[in-house]
Scaffold this active site. Structure first.
Site, short mmCIF file in Angstrom:
data_model
loop_
_atom_site.label_atom_id
_atom_site.label_comp_id
_atom_site.label_asym_id
_atom_site.label_seq_id
_atom_site.Cartn_x
_atom_site.Cartn_y
_atom_site.Cartn_z
N ILE A 24 0.82 -1.13 0.02
CA ILE A 24 0.24 -0.02 -0.05
C ILE A 24 0.84 1.23 -0.19
CG2 ILE A 24 -1.65 1.35 1.13
CD1 ILE A 24 -2.82 -1.39 2.21
N ALA A 25 1.92 1.14 0.95
CA ALA A 25 2.81 2.48 1.09
C ALA A 25 4.05 2.16 1.73
CB ALA A 25 2.01 3.57 1.82
N GLY A 27 7.10 4.16 4.09
CA GLY A 27 7.49 5.17 4.58
C GLY A 27 8.96 5.16 5.27
N GLY A 28 9.15 6.35 6.12
CA GLY A 28 10.56 6.09 6.66
C GLY A 28 11.15 5.08 7.46
N ALA A 30 8.64 2.16 8.18
CA ALA A 30 7.82 0.95 7.82
C ALA A 30 7.10 1.02 6.47
CB ALA A 30 6.64 0.74 8.94
N VAL A 32 3.71 -0.60 4.53
CA VAL A 32 2.21 -1.05 4.81
C VAL A 32 1.86 -1.94 3.73
CG1 VAL A 32 -0.05 -0.44 5.60
CG2 VAL A 32 1.95 1.03 6.10
N LYS A 47 1.62 -3.60 8.89
CA LYS A 47 2.76 -2.48 9.14
C LYS A 47 4.06 -3.45 9.45
CE LYS A 47 1.97 1.79 10.43
NZ LYS A 47 2.73 2.69 9.72
N ASP A 141 3.42 11.52 17.79
CA ASP A 141 3.61 11.85 16.37
C ASP A 141 2.50 12.16 15.58
OD1 ASP A 141 5.39 11.96 14.06
OD2 ASP A 141 5.30 10.01 13.52
#
Length: 630
Positions: A24-25, A27-28, A30, A32, A47, A141
């Protein structure tokens, strides 16, 4: 959605449970994935932490602890955590899958939002943070990337506790701060410490960004932005976008005060202010150009009914009236006096009315949190005895009295009824009881007796209970059926037609005292023609058993060529194959394919052939009967 198929995890079954469908995505910290939980047959979001974090033992320990805390946080605006685990070098979270976009995606697509719409996003965000704060958790966060917007308009906050887990790693602080420095409170920058008011600060920065389309500070380096958080005062949003109402300026200023004690005490306090601001904003998209401060009604203000104007003492000049004209009343004064009397009466009635408030929605919430929220709203809280419920988990509020959203006087008493969870009954231990005693014990425990089955058993005395299903000690629903298995002791097997030696050996092995009686008979020599007790009779261990067999001394060939077989010289013979040890159905098919008739007799519960007659490799005419025992 990123569906990169080159990802090595796509298509893999993680931890024997989660089949990863697509990415799906990324990031810095993890990546997903969309995955299917094959155990519960539901779609989840996985995740997966990046390898640099997964290899850090301190992170893994903190990550597991935080995941357990977050999993206990039940709120409609929090992405629910189902599970956490590791698979070799992979550390992952299993979470509720929320299709839609992040708030960051929406800001990129649309730019700044109208004030009312911005508050309608912030209110559920603050509700989620408030629930976490009440449970003793800090997000650390808060940012648009961690707010998910579903296609049907729901708002979900994600990644509770992840930042705290990362604090335990060996990662450099610069590596942690780069992506989120724009939302970090002054105390996070200077000391690294964070509490609920740090989340409030970040929420204020996010509201600023929603109504202006940009963060309050920018700089060439993260440290230059951090410096401004520590030393500058966050500007008013209206200084960037003049259309922003003053109410939003006030809300942002309060939330982003540099000193933590000058901010709202937690997200719930900011939520109350946000709801108040939303109620007072005009329904037009933009406020009036003059930006004048709208009239503010306090929470204790009267309902929408207008209050009567205050009564004033009126002094009229004396009027001279000629005596010859009789009395003529001044109807204006009479009418005004009547109005004043009514107004004074209405005013007294209005202010004598008690202030009414709605019973808050507490059903389904943690009992301790519900008690705290109700008390904070000014109610007197009582807790009733708990009740069992199949749908509401233990420790949550099952119902309230008065019911939620009922109008009551401010300061009224609310009684909370906690759920004791589904009622479960422990299956009692009835081993060794008689059937009747077992029935009574099971009924007394609030359960229903199901089937009563008798099983051959040498270890348990006949007519005594061997076990139950479900087994004793298991927890089941009240009224559930419990089957009872009673010992039948020794059960006389059917050995009719079996060769004498095999029958005697088998019965002896089952615990019988075997006696053999040979008689003259037309049956095949040395085979059982009668038995006592009868087949399927229940007897005690060590009981005598007599088998009657056709006399063995008879010449088998004479017997075979005489009697019913009438085997002539032209009779075709077939060799009886070895089927002992084979599945009884396979053996039956094999014999029938060779032209034999087959008779199957059951000895026990197995499905494997234990004995056969005629013996293996015997010759028999086509159409002869072969006996199988299993």
């Amino acid at each position: 959605m990123d569906t990169t198929t080159a990802d090595p995890l796509v298509g893999r079954l993680l931890d024997g449970r989660y089949r990863i469908e697509s990415r799906i995505a990324r990031g810095g910290m993890a990546t997903v994935y969309l995955a299917l939980d094959i155990r519960l047959d539901r779609t989840v979001a996985l995740k997966v932490m990046h390898r640099s974090l997964a290899e850090d033992p301190a992170f893994v320990r903190r990550f597991i602890g935080e995941a357990k805390s977050v999993a206990s946080l039940s709120h409609p605006n929090v992405v629910h955590v189902f599970d956490q685990g590791t698979d070799n070098d992979i550390v992952y979270l299993s979470m509720e899958y929320v299709p839609g976009k992040t708030l960051r995606d929406i800001l990129r697509d649309r730019g700044r939002l109208p004030a009312r719409e911005a508050l309608e996003i912030m209110i559920p965000v603050l509700a989620a943070l408030g629930a976490a704060h009440q449970a003793g958790m800090v997000h650390r966060d808060v940012k648009p990337e961690n707010v998910l917007m579903t296609d049907d308009g729901r708002v979900k906050v994600v990644d509770f506790g992840l930042a705290r887990a990362i604090e335990a790693t060996n990662q450099t602080r610069t590596g942690v701060m780069i992506g989120t420095i724009g939302y970090m409170s002054p105390e996070q920058v200077t000391t690294g410490g964070a509490d609920v008011r740090s989340d409030v600060y970040a929420a204020g920065i996010m509201l600023f960004e929603l109504v202006t389309g940009q963060q309050p500070y920018d700089g060439e380096t993260p440290m230059s932005v951090a410096y401004r958080h520590v030393h500058d005062t966050v500007p008013r949003p209206s200084s960037v976008v003049p259309e922003v109402p003053p109410l939003i300026d006030t809300l942002v200023a309060h939330a982003t005060a540099r000193e933590p004690h000058d901010r709202p005490a937690d997200a719930t306090a900011m939520l109350v202010a946000a709801v108040d601001a939303h109620r007072m904003l005009p329904r037009m998209t933009n406020p009036p150009a003059s930006h004048s401060q709208p009239h503010v009604m306090t929470a204790s203000a009267a309902p929408s009914m207008p209050r009567p104007a205050p009564a004033h003492t009126m002094v009229q000049p004396r009027v001279e009236v000629p005596a010859r004209r009789g009395f003529r009343p001044n109807w204006f004064l009479v009418t005004l006096a009547a109005v004043m009397v009514v107004a004074v009466a209405l005013t007294g009635w209005y202010f004598a009315q008690p202030e009414l408030v709605s019973v808050p929605r507490l059903v389904g919430k943690n009992l301790a949190l519900a008690e705290k929220n109700a008390a904070a709203a000014g109610f007197v809280v009582k807790t009733a005895a708990g009740q069992n419920d199949e749908k509401v988990a233990e420790g949550l509020v099952l119902s309230t009295d008065p019911a939620e959203e009922t109008q009551v006087e401010k300061g009224a008493t609310i009684t909370l009824v906690p759920s004791l969870g589904p009622k479960r009954v422990v299956v009692p231990d009835t081993t060794g009881m008689t059937g009747n005693d077992a029935r009574a014990t099971i009924a007394k425990a609030g359960l229903t007796v199901g089937a009563v089955k008798r099983l051959a058993n040498l270890q348990v005395e006949r007519d005594k209970v061997i076990r139950t299903s479900p087994q004793n000690g298991e927890k089941v629903k009240e009224g559930a059926k419990v089957d009872i298995f009673v010992s039948a002791g020794l059960v006389m097997p059917d050995v009719a037609g079996m060769p004498k030696d095999e029958a005697a050996a088998y019965l002896g092995g089952q615990g019988f005292q075997v006696q053999v009686n040979e008689v003259d008979d037309d049956a095949e020599p040395c085979t059982v023609i009668a038995q006592a007790p009868k087949a399927k009779s229940e007897v005690d261990k060590g009981a005598p058993a007599m088998i009657t067999v056709a006399r063995c001394q008879t010449d088998f060939l004479d017997w075979f060529r005489g009697g019913d077989n009438q085997a002539g010289d032209d009779q075709q013979f077939s060799l009886v194959p070895q089927v002992i040890g084979k599945d009884v159905r396979d053996a039956q098919r094999e014999l029938q394919a060779l032209g034999f008739r087959v008779r199957v007799q059951r000895l026990g519960n197995g499905g494997v052939v234990q004995y056969q007659r005629p013996l293996p490799n015997s010759e028999r005419p086509a159409g002869s009967t072969v006996y199988l025992w299993h």
